[in-house]
Write a protein that holds these residues in place. Sequence first.
Motif, PDB file in Angstrom:
ATOM      1  N   SER A   8      -8.823  11.437  -4.476  1.00 17.13           N
ATOM      2  CA  SER A   8      -9.357  12.468  -3.637  1.00 17.13           C
ATOM      3  C   SER A   8     -11.178  11.931  -3.583  1.00 17.13           C
ATOM      4  O   SER A   8     -11.527  12.629  -2.801  1.00 17.13           O
ATOM      5  CB  SER A   8      -9.241  13.625  -4.377  1.00 17.13           C
ATOM      6  OG  SER A   8     -10.136  13.895  -5.695  1.00 17.13           O
ATOM      7  N   HIS A   9     -11.649  11.122  -4.377  1.00 20.18           N
ATOM      8  CA  HIS A   9     -13.059  10.880  -4.564  1.00 20.18           C
ATOM      9  C   HIS A   9     -13.394   9.482  -4.048  1.00 20.18           C
ATOM     10  O   HIS A   9     -14.348   8.922  -4.314  1.00 20.18           O
ATOM     11  CB  HIS A   9     -13.513  11.109  -5.894  1.00 20.18           C
ATOM     12  CG  HIS A   9     -13.873  12.538  -6.190  1.00 20.18           C
ATOM     13  ND1 HIS A   9     -13.116  13.548  -6.263  1.00 20.18           N
ATOM     14  CD2 HIS A   9     -15.218  12.803  -6.532  1.00 20.18           C
ATOM     15  CE1 HIS A   9     -13.363  14.648  -6.599  1.00 20.18           C
ATOM     16  NE2 HIS A   9     -14.865  14.501  -6.709  1.00 20.18           N
ATOM     17  N   ALA A  10     -12.416   8.990  -3.382  1.00 17.08           N
ATOM     18  CA  ALA A  10     -12.504   7.404  -3.101  1.00 17.08           C
ATOM     19  C   ALA A  10     -13.102   7.502  -1.502  1.00 17.08           C
ATOM     20  O   ALA A  10     -12.967   8.168  -0.736  1.00 17.08           O
ATOM     21  CB  ALA A  10     -11.225   6.951  -2.701  1.00 17.08           C
ATOM     22  N   ASP A  11     -13.856   6.432  -1.534  1.00 18.67           N
ATOM     23  CA  ASP A  11     -14.745   6.249  -0.311  1.00 18.67           C
ATOM     24  C   ASP A  11     -13.656   5.332   0.696  1.00 18.67           C
ATOM     25  O   ASP A  11     -13.875   4.889   1.682  1.00 18.67           O
ATOM     26  CB  ASP A  11     -16.008   5.403  -0.140  1.00 18.67           C
ATOM     27  CG  ASP A  11     -17.098   6.417  -0.967  1.00 18.67           C
ATOM     28  OD1 ASP A  11     -17.115   7.363  -0.202  1.00 18.67           O
ATOM     29  OD2 ASP A  11     -17.563   6.332  -1.960  1.00 18.67           O
ATOM     30  N   LEU A  12     -12.803   4.386  -0.082  1.00 21.62           N
ATOM     31  CA  LEU A  12     -12.008   3.320   0.364  1.00 21.62           C
ATOM     32  C   LEU A  12     -10.803   3.220  -0.732  1.00 21.62           C
ATOM     33  O   LEU A  12     -11.283   3.047  -2.018  1.00 21.62           O
ATOM     34  CB  LEU A  12     -12.623   2.040   0.670  1.00 21.62           C
ATOM     35  CG  LEU A  12     -11.620   1.061   1.104  1.00 21.62           C
ATOM     36  CD1 LEU A  12     -11.159   1.476   2.583  1.00 21.62           C
ATOM     37  CD2 LEU A  12     -12.329  -0.548   0.987  1.00 21.62           C
ATOM     38  N   VAL A  13      -9.620   3.666  -0.185  1.00 15.23           N
ATOM     39  CA  VAL A  13      -8.406   3.196  -1.350  1.00 15.23           C
ATOM     40  C   VAL A  13      -7.740   1.513  -0.495  1.00 15.23           C
ATOM     41  O   VAL A  13      -7.561   1.478   0.515  1.00 15.23           O
ATOM     42  CB  VAL A  13      -7.203   4.246  -0.979  1.00 15.23           C
ATOM     43  CG1 VAL A  13      -6.112   3.758  -1.906  1.00 15.23           C
ATOM     44  CG2 VAL A  13      -7.919   5.534  -1.362  1.00 15.23           C
ATOM     45  N   VAL A  14      -7.890   0.856  -1.687  1.00 11.42           N
ATOM     46  CA  VAL A  14      -7.349  -0.569  -1.484  1.00 11.42           C
ATOM     47  C   VAL A  14      -5.774  -0.472  -1.737  1.00 11.42           C
ATOM     48  O   VAL A  14      -5.690  -0.215  -3.105  1.00 11.42           O
ATOM     49  CB  VAL A  14      -8.064  -1.724  -1.897  1.00 11.42           C
ATOM     50  CG1 VAL A  14      -7.503  -2.885  -1.612  1.00 11.42           C
ATOM     51  CG2 VAL A  14      -9.483  -1.837  -1.295  1.00 11.42           C
ATOM     52  N   ILE A  15      -5.152  -0.991  -1.079  1.00 11.20           N
ATOM     53  CA  ILE A  15      -3.425  -0.950  -1.381  1.00 11.20           C
ATOM     54  C   ILE A  15      -3.063  -2.443  -1.641  1.00 11.20           C
ATOM     55  O   ILE A  15      -2.588  -2.835  -0.552  1.00 11.20           O
ATOM     56  CB  ILE A  15      -2.553  -0.126  -0.491  1.00 11.20           C
ATOM     57  CG1 ILE A  15      -3.258   1.552  -0.301  1.00 11.20           C
ATOM     58  CG2 ILE A  15      -1.206  -0.182  -1.124  1.00 11.20           C
ATOM     59  CD1 ILE A  15      -2.554   2.005   0.665  1.00 11.20           C
ATOM     60  N   PRO A  16      -3.275  -3.138  -2.765  1.00 13.52           N
ATOM     61  CA  PRO A  16      -2.632  -4.535  -2.793  1.00 13.52           C
ATOM     62  C   PRO A  16      -1.115  -4.508  -2.907  1.00 13.52           C
ATOM     63  O   PRO A  16      -0.380  -3.551  -3.346  1.00 13.52           O
ATOM     64  CB  PRO A  16      -3.006  -4.712  -4.186  1.00 13.52           C
ATOM     65  CG  PRO A  16      -4.039  -3.617  -4.573  1.00 13.52           C
ATOM     66  CD  PRO A  16      -3.543  -2.512  -4.123  1.00 13.52           C
ATOM     67  N   LEU A  17      -0.628  -5.460  -2.053  1.00 13.50           N
ATOM     68  CA  LEU A  17       0.872  -5.704  -2.269  1.00 13.50           C
ATOM     69  C   LEU A  17       1.363  -7.024  -1.989  1.00 13.50           C
ATOM     70  O   LEU A  17       0.527  -7.765  -1.091  1.00 13.50           O
ATOM     71  CB  LEU A  17       1.627  -4.653  -1.109  1.00 13.50           C
ATOM     72  CG  LEU A  17       1.566  -5.072   0.466  1.00 13.50           C
ATOM     73  CD1 LEU A  17       2.473  -6.030   0.769  1.00 13.50           C
ATOM     74  CD2 LEU A  17       1.684  -3.644   1.212  1.00 13.50           C
ATOM     75  N   GLN A  18       2.204  -7.442  -2.560  1.00 14.04           N
ATOM     76  CA  GLN A  18       3.031  -8.676  -2.560  1.00 14.04           C
ATOM     77  C   GLN A  18       3.920  -8.787  -1.349  1.00 14.04           C
ATOM     78  O   GLN A  18       4.304  -7.783  -0.820  1.00 14.04           O
ATOM     79  CB  GLN A  18       3.527  -9.333  -3.765  1.00 14.04           C
ATOM     80  CG  GLN A  18       2.935  -9.125  -4.876  1.00 14.04           C
ATOM     81  CD  GLN A  18       3.734  -9.816  -6.222  1.00 14.04           C
ATOM     82  OE1 GLN A  18       4.198 -10.756  -6.143  1.00 14.04           O
ATOM     83  NE2 GLN A  18       3.668  -8.971  -7.133  1.00 14.04           N
ATOM     84  N   ALA A  19       4.161  -9.974  -0.792  1.00 13.31           N
ATOM     85  CA  ALA A  19       4.831  -9.987   0.463  1.00 13.31           C
ATOM     86  C   ALA A  19       6.369  -9.802   0.231  1.00 13.31           C
ATOM     87  O   ALA A  19       7.175 -10.777   0.171  1.00 13.31           O
ATOM     88  CB  ALA A  19       4.523 -11.196   1.194  1.00 13.31           C
ATOM     89  N   SER A  20       6.788  -8.561  -0.073  1.00  8.25           N
ATOM     90  CA  SER A  20       8.158  -8.206  -0.402  1.00  8.25           C
ATOM     91  C   SER A  20       8.346  -6.971  -0.112  1.00  8.25           C
ATOM     92  O   SER A  20       7.583  -6.221   0.135  1.00  8.25           O
ATOM     93  CB  SER A  20       8.452  -8.444  -2.072  1.00  8.25           C
ATOM     94  OG  SER A  20       7.787  -7.253  -2.658  1.00  8.25           O
ATOM     95  N   GLY A  21       9.694  -6.743   0.384  1.00  9.27           N
ATOM     96  CA  GLY A  21      10.096  -5.373   0.952  1.00  9.27           C
ATOM     97  C   GLY A  21       9.659  -4.364  -0.165  1.00  9.27           C
ATOM     98  O   GLY A  21       9.566  -3.347   0.159  1.00  9.27           O
TER      99      GLY A  21
END
Length: 229
Positions: A98-111
């Motif tokens: 709720s206090h983010a200016d940017l949320v970064v969503i890391p993910l590996q290349a998997s389903g």
Amino acid sequence: MPVIVTANPKGGAGKSTFTLVMAQTLSAMGASVTVIDADPNRPIADWRKGTSKATFEVIEDVKEGTVIRQIVEAARHKQFVFVDLEGTASRLVSRAISHADLVVIPLQASGVDARQASRAIELIHEEEEALRGREIPFRVILTRTSPAIKTRIEREILGSLNNAELPMFRNALNERQAYKAIFVRRLALQELDPSDVNGLPEALRNAEAVADELISSFVDNNATETAEP
């Protein structure tokens, strides 16, 4: 100053690696940085106990009732504030988002990672509703990808993300020995011995490219807001 929150309900997606690599890289560029380690395993707080001379601050005593205050206070004094979240959905996670200016969503290349990333996006939208429609920007970054040739699975995941028109980092955080070495040696990338860590120059260039893109995302957002009537 920008508050960057890393979120993905799936553990092992690369949240702590992204956070630590970006904090080290931006600090080496001369920026003032605070990392709020809200992961119960405290991987970045553990790294800070080493001998690294990196100058950024790490806050580890983080609770549901204190996280907002800690974010606000750090943002008053530092150019970049990173919040490394736990790999589950919780009230602490919601408060940080709720206090983010940017949320970064890391993910590996998997389903599995891609499906869990969609859950992170749902959490962001839930917080937007709670905040009466205030938009919380987010961006997906692929982690632990091949620095050379994309695998078939990586291409399929990228295609699905692009078809969904999700905001993506152009640069991935590649699979590099150096990104593992910083946790083992408790040193910054810039402090590692290139004769002892394979591919260190490439890892440094990769980290700088991602950091430059991260910085430009805030510059672009500010320009867009200024241009709006």
